[in-house]
Write a protein that holds these residues in place. Sequence first.
Motif, short mmCIF file in Angstrom:
data_model
loop_
_atom_site.label_atom_id
_atom_site.label_comp_id
_atom_site.label_asym_id
_atom_site.label_seq_id
_atom_site.Cartn_x
_atom_site.Cartn_y
_atom_site.Cartn_z
N SER A 195 36.43 10.00 -1.13
CA SER A 195 36.18 10.59 -2.46
C SER A 195 34.80 10.21 -2.97
O SER A 195 34.07 11.03 -3.52
N GLN A 196 34.45 8.96 -2.76
CA GLN A 196 33.14 8.48 -3.19
C GLN A 196 32.02 9.23 -2.46
O GLN A 196 31.01 9.60 -3.05
N GLU A 245 31.60 12.68 -3.86
CA GLU A 245 30.88 12.63 -5.13
C GLU A 245 29.39 12.46 -4.87
O GLU A 245 28.55 13.12 -5.48
#
Lengths: 798, 340
Positions: free
Chosen positions: B285-286, B289
């Motif tokens: 997820s990081q 982003e």
Amino acid sequence: MNTSLNWLQDHIDLSDYSTDTLSDLLTFAGVEVEGVQARGAVVDHVVVGQIKSSDPHPGADRLSVCQVDDGSGTLRQIVCGAKNYKVDDKVPVALPGAVLPGDFKIKEGKLRGVDSNGMMCSGRELQLTEDHDGLLILKTEAATGMPIGELFESDTLLELEITPNRPDCLSHLGIARELAALAKRPLKGVAHHGATTVIQQAAKPEEITLDATESCAFYTARRISGVTVGPSPDWLKSKLEAIGLRPINNIVDITNYVLFEMGQPLHAFDVAKLDGGIRVRLANDGEKFAALDGDEYALQTNDLVIADQSKVVAIGGVMGGEDSGVTDGTTDLLLESAYFTPSHIRRISRRLDLSSDSSYRFERGIDPAQTVGASELATKLILEIAGGEAEDVLLVAGEVPAPPSPVTLDHGRAQRLLGVDLTEAEMGEILTGLGLESQGDGAWKVPTFRGDLERHVDLVEEIARVYGIDKIPAREVASFAEPSKEDARYDATHQLRQRLVDLGYDDCLTIKLISDAQLGDDLCSLRLGRQTQAVPLKKPLSQDHTTLRPSVIPGLLDVAERNIRQGATSLKFFEIGTVFSKHEKSPKVLESQQLGIVLSGDMANPSWHGDAPGADLYDLIGLCEALFGGGKQAVSMRRLEQESLLAAAEILLGKTVIGRLGQVIPARAREMDCQGPLYVAEIDLGKAIKPSAPAEPVTDLPKFPAITRDIALEVPADMENAEVANFFSKRNDVLLVGFKMFDLFADPTGEKLPVDRKSVAYTLTYRSNDRTLKSEEIDKAHAKVLAALPKLGDVRQR
Amino acid sequence: MIAQLDAIHQDAQAAIEDARDDAALEEFRIRFLGKKGALTQAAAGMRNVSKEDKPAVGQKLNEVRKALTGFVEARSAELLALKDADAAKGVDVTLPGRRPQQAALHPLTQVMHRGISALRQMGFTLAAGPEVETEFHCFDALNTPEDHPARNEKDTFYFADGHLLRTHTSSVQVRTMETTKPPVRIIAPGSAYRRDEIDSTHLSVFSQMEGLYVAEDVSLGDLKGTLERLFRAIFGPKTPVRFRPHFFPFTEPSFEIDIKLQPKGQEPRWIEIAGCGMVDPSVFSQICESRGDDVYDPDKVTGFAFGLGLERLAMIMWGIPDIRLLIENDQRFLRQFASA
């Protein structure tokens, strides 16, 4: 965490498990058993003895000579160094022949000239307690001569490594719960962990005010009055001693017991020392607090404290105060059981560098639902053991944090991640065993003690570790890989390493951090220009390692020095590694790969044939030429003035400077006890190797013979060879296909040549690609070269 | 004439036996084949031979000349062979030879190369990243909370501007995913730094090798298959390998890997050798982003990562008792790895 097997068995029947099986069961489910200790006196030949007399040792002030009744009918003389006993005390006596833990054999002998026939033991020597301050004083009821094993229950201590995601395993109940899931057997269901019955009553402001719910969501206190503080009963003492805790008094022991039983830290305040009700608040800046550990702590405005109306009495969740705790004279208690926010406890514990069994649990996250139950268990035990009366109600402030949200398990996804065909039912069975409850449609309700289970993958992990990773089949599937730039760089670098090794240079690796002294060395900063700097660490660990190296040379010089000390006579070392620098105007740290070479001494192995030639500057120059000059571009040298080097040069590949080399000033080499001249080179590999250069087509072999003519030139002594070579390379006669220097002559006496002159000799090669040259053609071409000589300056053909 | 030639032949045959050195051989040559030699003089007599006898006598003359020349050549070769044998007489083949200087690749270089070779055969490629890192690449992107114990100045080397020396090579995972779309299958050997005092088991600068494989449907089975093969490639095809569940912030599930080895003179035992696990979805997820796209959407891709300490690997492999030997570069130590 120290875990007692006997204690665990309060909760789960493990009698059919060997220690090894139990260890494997836990270890392969992620609770690593780091150590196993057999506890309890399983030692033969250790009995209860009574000290009948104690006299000073004639030859040693610190020793006494005791006569001990070991039940045999005759007194046994034992020399002893302990001071904590009195005559008539009963103590463990190891008789000759006993072997104490640690393979310590007891024999008859003399101590400072006095016979000593055995040893009186401390708790730790028998691995019964942690106590090593003196002899283990036994109960007066213990029968003299009785084997010590009959007095102490045997136990097994498991040292468990609990990973930070599993705070629920930081108690005996928690470990038992884990074992129940792994061994698929029920918990015994201990009565005192049942539903809570106490009436919870919201505290009035004068009783408890909770002003910092972000750091402490829920706070409870129970008032208990008329207790008698004193030693704990044996069962309680031995439970604590079994896990290495020292019993203090019944109240403190009970709070410790509940902590290691349920994982809920508690704190008991002496009501007489409190000024009014409890205030759970943030500290005032600069507020001081004297903690139980005897240290004073300066607090900051976002630190959570437990205070009364006038002072701080505890750092919430971390440590109680020196002046408000339970002492022998305490009669009225306020028993705290609360939920502190993990991130807050982590922060304050780190800032104050203060950690306790309480903070260790709070910072990882305790089960918020057990706060009340733990308080009740402690209250019940206090009333049983220390007497007194508890108020009917539990004062509460704040709210119990919400239970974890349900998590959904996607069976197909879990299967794919695990790479194993487990059915939905099999996965469900594992989760149920761990205390989760199916809510249908793959949704699972998570128990309050498993706050770490928040996501799908968390459930998959539970399934993997309970199912057993050993049962998951290994899969061997690969796919084509596109080589990266890094692959090409690595291969080129590795090839370079291998070539250097084959040429007798040792591959070194040194620490990339250097000292200020090394940095101050001119040799270390050959590469750094006026605007380029080295990169210092903010907080170095030692004076030896303050700065990231801007060069591999200082490390290699240390290597040379160490090997000189060890008697090495051939110093050929290289290192390839990262060096660091930054431009004075930019914070960006530049990293590059550098090759450093140190060379001195024998260029061949010493042998019975004769002395090996010693290294000189041209060995190093030749090495650089050979390593980097293979392609279309030649390696050449350009004179360089450098403080720390004699005869220094910049190394050029084509027109690019790729590094530097030279002879270390001899004064420096002598400091290192280096016997001959010492040479260094550093090369920027980013510039020197082009890992992905395209293949160069081969050159046709000559079909016609070449003719050579030698030429000797007398030139000024200070004319560099590069100038002469340059003269030849500029001749654009197609027939002149090569030139090579073969001799250099100078006469310091001035007899054959003036001292300011030298002679250099070259062989010139003439050849044509389409015919065999006639001698007239060569003569003509050679004459043209000779005719051009004046262009080279003050030159005479010899 | 023919009889005369036969006589010369016979004389020569006897005389060559006595030509035992170069001078005698030369004497022989002059006596028979020289300008005034017996054969040369006899040849001069050809003038007086009758026309019909000439072919037979000529043939005889040639035969004898050929034979005599053969005598000289054969004896000359014999004499040379004797001299050659003489020259080698007394050569003691048991004397020590003249060895080229043979240095060694550092044991860490060697162990790294073995690991790299094994993983490349399984389809991994190399990747690299800076040693001076940002907190983001070293910690944040790897799901390491701000109050994690590793993230303080006691354990990690920081710079005044907030950068740090990477505490593990795992930061290369992040950098690779930021710039490369899946599938990725990389290994990143390199230095890592921790603020540890140097002693017999610790270095402040040490070497690690990181691995990462991200694609659709990478499973725990792939992780097992890859790492079992890796350690068997390094330590031998029959080496037992086992996985123990553990905890790391950036993988879940996470494991420590043990291999069973028999250190010299000891019972075989399990030795902890590496950490690994399935990439935690929060890391993906990081990355999404950070990249601003969803090619690493944790619902679409999975992966595994592993890391091993190369010093430890070398120490285990060669029974090196003190880690400091690896940075001291004592020639007597290094040369032990010359043939390894």
